[in-house]
Design a protein around this motif. Structure first.
Motif, PDB file in Angstrom:
ATOM      1  N   LEU A   1      45.968 -58.510  24.583  1.00 29.46           N
ATOM      2  CA  LEU A   1      47.322 -58.977  24.274  1.00 29.46           C
ATOM      3  C   LEU A   1      48.295 -58.809  25.443  1.00 29.46           C
ATOM      4  O   LEU A   1      49.006 -59.766  25.780  1.00 29.46           O
TER       5      LEU A   1
ATOM      6  N   LEU B   1      50.155 -61.918  27.454  1.00 30.60           N
ATOM      7  CA  LEU B   1      51.611 -62.019  27.585  1.00 30.60           C
ATOM      8  C   LEU B   1      52.028 -62.182  29.047  1.00 30.60           C
ATOM      9  O   LEU B   1      52.924 -62.968  29.355  1.00 30.60           O
TER      10      LEU B   1
ATOM     11  N   ALA C   1      60.253 -62.058  26.225  1.00 36.38           N
ATOM     12  CA  ALA C   1      59.160 -61.993  25.253  1.00 36.38           C
ATOM     13  C   ALA C   1      58.806 -63.375  24.723  1.00 36.38           C
ATOM     14  O   ALA C   1      57.631 -63.715  24.578  1.00 36.38           O
TER      15      ALA C   1
ATOM     16  N   LEU D   1      55.212 -65.343  25.015  1.00 36.92           N
ATOM     17  CA  LEU D   1      54.518 -65.867  23.840  1.00 36.92           C
ATOM     18  C   LEU D   1      54.329 -67.379  23.943  1.00 36.92           C
ATOM     19  O   LEU D   1      53.297 -67.917  23.575  1.00 36.92           O
ATOM     20  N   TRP D   2      55.360 -68.087  24.405  1.00 34.84           N
ATOM     21  CA  TRP D   2      55.276 -69.539  24.517  1.00 34.84           C
ATOM     22  C   TRP D   2      54.220 -69.951  25.546  1.00 34.84           C
ATOM     23  O   TRP D   2      53.450 -70.884  25.312  1.00 34.84           O
TER      24      TRP D   2
ATOM     25  N   ALA E   1      50.629 -69.422  24.249  1.00 33.91           N
ATOM     26  CA  ALA E   1      50.189 -70.269  23.105  1.00 33.91           C
ATOM     27  C   ALA E   1      49.477 -71.516  23.554  1.00 33.91           C
ATOM     28  O   ALA E   1      49.496 -71.982  24.597  1.00 33.91           O
TER      29      ALA E   1
END
Length: 70
Positions: free
Chosen positions: A5, A9, A62, A66-67, A70
């Motif tokens: 994770l 990120l 953040a 995340l974007w 994805a």
């Protein structure tokens, strides 16, 4: 899972910065003949400047991570 994770990120943050830099330099959607290093540096630099703002900077950083992941 605890290692994947944070790596995702960070890589997502770099992707979001590169995308932002390509949008600013006007090369988004065009054929890339060169390396997008300048656009990536510009975009990540702008994201870093936004991220150091005291109130909402961490939220934007953040969301960018995340974007991009994805």
């Amino acid at each position: 899972m605890g290692f994947v994770l944070p790596v995702m990120l960070v890589l997502g943050y770099l992707v979001a910065g590169t995308r932002l830099g390509l949008t600013i330099t006007g090369r988004l959607g065009k054929e890339h003949t060169g390396k997008p290093l300048l656009a990536a540096g510009l975009g990540v630099g702008i994201l870093q400047l936004v991220a150091i703002s005291p109130v909402i900077g961490w939220v934007i950083a953040a969301l960018a991570g995340l974007w991009g992941a994805a």
